[in-house]
Design a protein around this motif. Structure first.
Motif: not given
Length: 410
Positions: A251, A263, A372, A378
């Motif tokens: 991140i 985040f 995102e 992620l």
């Protein structure tokens, strides 16, 4: 006569159809906490009764029982073998003799008669017992309004006489209203959030996000000590330590600095939701206080809310018991329960060291979610962090973690 502990509960008395269920759960919790085959806690007409089969119960159990959620107060009582007035009068006088007093103090006798078959009314019992006490203490004035000393007579399945009442922490029996994953840092707020939720009957499972080498082992040790403090109220507790370094560095390197804190929080919620599904938890719990920091504005909270989704797609509620509290209120509770001195140790958690200079305070939730979604890496990082999480067991420490609760006596 025999010394017993007559345990009063608060909100449980307001439960109608499921009151017995809450009573049994509280009794089971106390029995488990005492862990003595000679001491048993049973139900007794609107009360719980702790009794030692060997004789007088030890007063050492008072401190342990009063920390259990659901306990409103504990009456150190004499349980009488029979219910005739001569025995009640004698017991009341013995209790009165043991009370610290002087001639300027006032007293009164209060009677609660749950057994309506008893031949005398509550007022008649109080009058006769009061008259008997006055025969020995003729100079002690009686006050029916605000007496300094109150001797209680409770007529239930048995008769109980007492003066000393020790305050408990109240609340609901631990685990009686579901379970939740507590996002626990080493700061002041999240331990208080966990305590307050546990007090409302929610079983808490703490999760701590650890980022070595950016956070030290001392930071983790601080969290372990906080869990020990909480375990004094909830019993043995399990802590999950999440390896957060890879997620945090991704991140930090790939997303806008102003949005970085958001985040981080979304990542924590997503990983906590994975653990929640494993633990069959019903909610996530955070220490957010509205407006306290940039990531806790109403807009920021809205921007992270959608991250609380389990792998199977279940949307979990995020409960924030500190939402309307200011820092002074939160600090007062932290000091009361014993976590404050640990929380202020100078070891920073994983988010503190990555705070951007100019964090966004009014983010757009749709933009955050869109950013995102473009970073598919992620999801695998979240899953990997959850799979490599370490479970730690915790039990109350024999020397530390005694919260400075103040009992109310008489």
């Amino acid at each position: 006569m025999k010394r017993v502990l007559l345990i009063k509960y608060g909100e449980i008395a307001l439960r109608k159809g499921n009151r017995a269920l809450f009573e049994r759960q509280l009794a089971n919790t106390i029995n488990s906490s005492i862990n003595d085959e000679n001491v048993k806690v049973t139900r007794e007409q609107g009360r719980l009764l702790a009794e030692d089969s060997r004789g007088d119960i030890s007063l050492a159990y008072v401190e342990k029982i009063r920390r259990i959620f659901g306990v409103h107060s504990i009456c150190v009582s004499q349980k009488l073998k029979d219910a005739d007035m001569s025995t009640i009068k004698s017991a009341a006088l013995d209790v009165f003799d043991a009370v610290e007093k002087d001639k300027n103090m006032t007293f009164k006798i209060m009677t609660k008669r749950s057994d309506k078959q008893y031949p005398l009314t509550s007022q008649e019992i109080s009058a006769q017992v009061g008259e008997f006490v006055l025969q020995k203490y003729p100079d002690m004035p009686v006050s029916m309004k605000k007496a300094d000393i109150v001797i209680w007579v409770e007529i239930r399945n048995f008769v109980y006489v007492y003066a000393d009442i020790v305050a408990g922490v109240s609340g609901l029996p631990y685990g009686s209203t579901g379970s939740g994953i507590l996002l626990l840092s080493g700061g002041i707020d999240s331990p208080v959030a966990g305590y307050l939720m546990a007090k409302r009957g929610v079983k808490i499972t703490p999760v701590y996000f650890h980022s070595p080498p950016h956070t030290s082992e001392w930071a983790k040790e601080k969290v372990l000590d906080i869990v020990e403090i909480l375990s004094n109220f909830v019993g043995h507790n399990k802590l999950y330590v999440v390896p957060f370094t890879d997620v945090q560095m991704y991140i930090y390197k790939n997303l806008p600095p102003a949005k970085m804190t958001l985040f981080f929080k979304r990542a924590m919620l997503r990983i906590a939701a994975i653990i929640a599904e494993k633990e069959a938890a019903n909610c996530l719990i955070t220490g957010d206080s509205i407006g306290q920091v940039a990531s806790q504005t109403a807009q920021s909270i809205a921007a992270v809310e959608s991250a609380a989704v389990t792998p199977s797609g279940l949307i979990l509620p995020i409960i924030r018991p500190l939402a309307a509290m200011d820092k002074l209120q939160i600090t007062d509770i932290a000091m009361e329960i014993g976590t404050y001195d640990i929380s202020i140790r100078p070891y920073e958690d994983c988010c503190t060291i990555f705070i951007p200079k100019h964090p966004e305070t009014k983010p757009n939730a749709k933009i955050i979610e869109k950013l995102e979604s473009r970073r598919s890496e992620l999801l695998s990082l979240y899953k990997n962090a959850a799979e490599n999480t370490e479970p730690w067991g915790s039990a109350p420490h024999p020397a530390r973690g005694q919260a400075p609760l103040t009992p109310f006596v008489r």
